[in-house]
Scaffold this motif. Structure first.
Motif, mmCIF file in Angstrom:
data_model
loop_
_atom_site.group_PDB
_atom_site.id
_atom_site.type_symbol
_atom_site.label_atom_id
_atom_site.label_comp_id
_atom_site.label_asym_id
_atom_site.label_seq_id
_atom_site.Cartn_x
_atom_site.Cartn_y
_atom_site.Cartn_z
ATOM 1 N N CYS A 106 0.831 -1.225 0.000
ATOM 2 C CA CYS A 106 0.000 0.000 0.000
ATOM 3 C C CYS A 106 0.858 1.264 0.000
ATOM 4 O O CYS A 106 0.581 2.234 -0.711
ATOM 5 C CB CYS A 106 -0.918 -0.018 1.229
ATOM 6 N N GLU A 107 1.887 1.172 0.777
ATOM 7 C CA GLU A 107 2.758 2.353 0.848
ATOM 8 C C GLU A 107 3.457 2.579 -0.474
ATOM 9 O O GLU A 107 3.625 3.701 -0.944
ATOM 10 C CB GLU A 107 3.766 2.160 1.984
ATOM 11 N N ARG A 132 2.369 1.604 -3.451
ATOM 12 C CA ARG A 132 1.427 2.103 -4.435
ATOM 13 C C ARG A 132 1.087 3.580 -4.204
ATOM 14 O O ARG A 132 0.908 4.353 -5.148
ATOM 15 C CB ARG A 132 0.130 1.271 -4.386
ATOM 16 N N ARG A 133 1.029 3.971 -2.966
ATOM 17 C CA ARG A 133 0.723 5.373 -2.645
ATOM 18 C C ARG A 133 1.833 6.284 -3.143
ATOM 19 O O ARG A 133 1.576 7.351 -3.698
ATOM 20 C CB ARG A 133 0.528 5.535 -1.137
ATOM 21 N N CYS A 156 1.630 6.663 -6.881
ATOM 22 C CA CYS A 156 0.560 7.586 -7.269
ATOM 23 C C CYS A 156 0.968 9.040 -7.046
ATOM 24 O O CYS A 156 0.668 9.933 -7.854
ATOM 25 C CB CYS A 156 -0.710 7.263 -6.485
#
Length: 281
Positions: free
Chosen positions: A7-8, A10-11, A14
């Motif tokens: 998640c980190e 992918r964040r 982005c």
């Protein structure tokens, strides 16, 4: 299922992608601004040089409108000048006509006064008993030339050393006769028992009936009032149309079609020098 590390990751991806998009957007915006600025500067230079179509088309319309308005103003100026010239000529013509009318009225007035004085002198001459021989002798003696060889008769001169006062005649014989006539007339007026019957006075015959009553004019069986349109006729002249403005005791004021004002004496209507009638046109 993703764990925290994914998640980190992918964040962060982005966020990096958003940063790149924002940078690209900023670069494009700056580039677009510079292009628009260059286009505006180029268009401004064309306007300054007088080559831009956006400037030439409205300018042509303004110039055409200016030419039309200038032409209309010139025509209006010529019309105004012509109107002023015509008005000036009308004023000059009206002034001349008014002057001629006043001259004729003055001539008629002076003539009437002189005729009245002549009539009174004739009455005075017939009312006093004086022989015409005295007048004729005196007039003939004045016409005769003086004889250069005959001595002049001197009149007596008043002397201060004379013990008693006396009369010195310094007047001519004709003047003495005139004074004597005046004295006789005064004595006839003061003394009723000495008054001699006077011959009947010849009254001037009036050809027409004319009089003024309460602000109206009666002439040959018709009444005329203020504001009525009349036709004035004089011998050897063309009839004139006018409007009555004022009716006094012995005169009538009227206004012609050109604006000039004149007066007409009622005695002139009675004698037939002028004639009037209603103008029904």
């Amino acid at each position: 299922e993703m764990d925290d590390e994914d998640c980190e990751r992918r964040r962060m991806e982005c966020l990096d992608e958003m940063s790149n998009l924002e940078k690209q957007f900023t670069d494009l915006k700056d580039q677009l601004y510079k292009e628009r600025l260059s286009q505006v500067d180029a268009k401004l230079q064309e306007v300054i040089a007088g080559k831009a179509p956006e400037y030439l088309e409205p300018l042509a319309a303004l110039q055409e409108n200016m030419q039309i308005r200038t032409k209309v103003a010139g025509i209006y100026r010529e019309l105004c000048l012509e109107s002023v010239k015509n008005k000036y000529e009308c004023e000059i013509q009206a002034s001349r006509q008014h002057c001629e009318s006043e001259k004729l009225l003055l001539y008629d007035t002076v003539q009437s006064e002189l005729e009245e004085k002549i009539r009174r002198l004739e009455e005075d001459r017939h009312s006093i008993d004086i022989t015409s021989e005295l007048w004729n002798d005196e007039l003939q003696s004045r016409k005769k030339r003086k004889d250069p060889f005959s001595p002049d008769k001197k009149k007596p001169v008043f002397s201060l050393t004379f013990p008693r006062p006396y009369i010195v005649y310094m007047l001519q014989d004709l003047d003495i006769l005139e004074d004597w006539t005046t004295i006789r007339k005064a004595m006839a007026t003061l003394g009723p028992h000495r008054v001699k019957p006077e011959p009947p006075v010849k009254l001037e015959k009036h050809l027409h009936s004319a009089r003024s009553e309460e602000g109206r004019l009666y002439y040959d069986g018709e009444w005329y009032g203020r504001g009525q349109t009349i036709c004035i006729d004089k011998k050897d002249e063309c009839p004139t149309s006018a409007i009555i403005t004022t009716i006094n005791h012995d005169e009538v004021w009227f206004k012609r079609s050109d604006g000039s004002k004149s007066k007409l004496y009622i005695s002139q209507l009675q004698k037939g020098k002028y004639s009037i009638k209603h103008n029904h046109n």
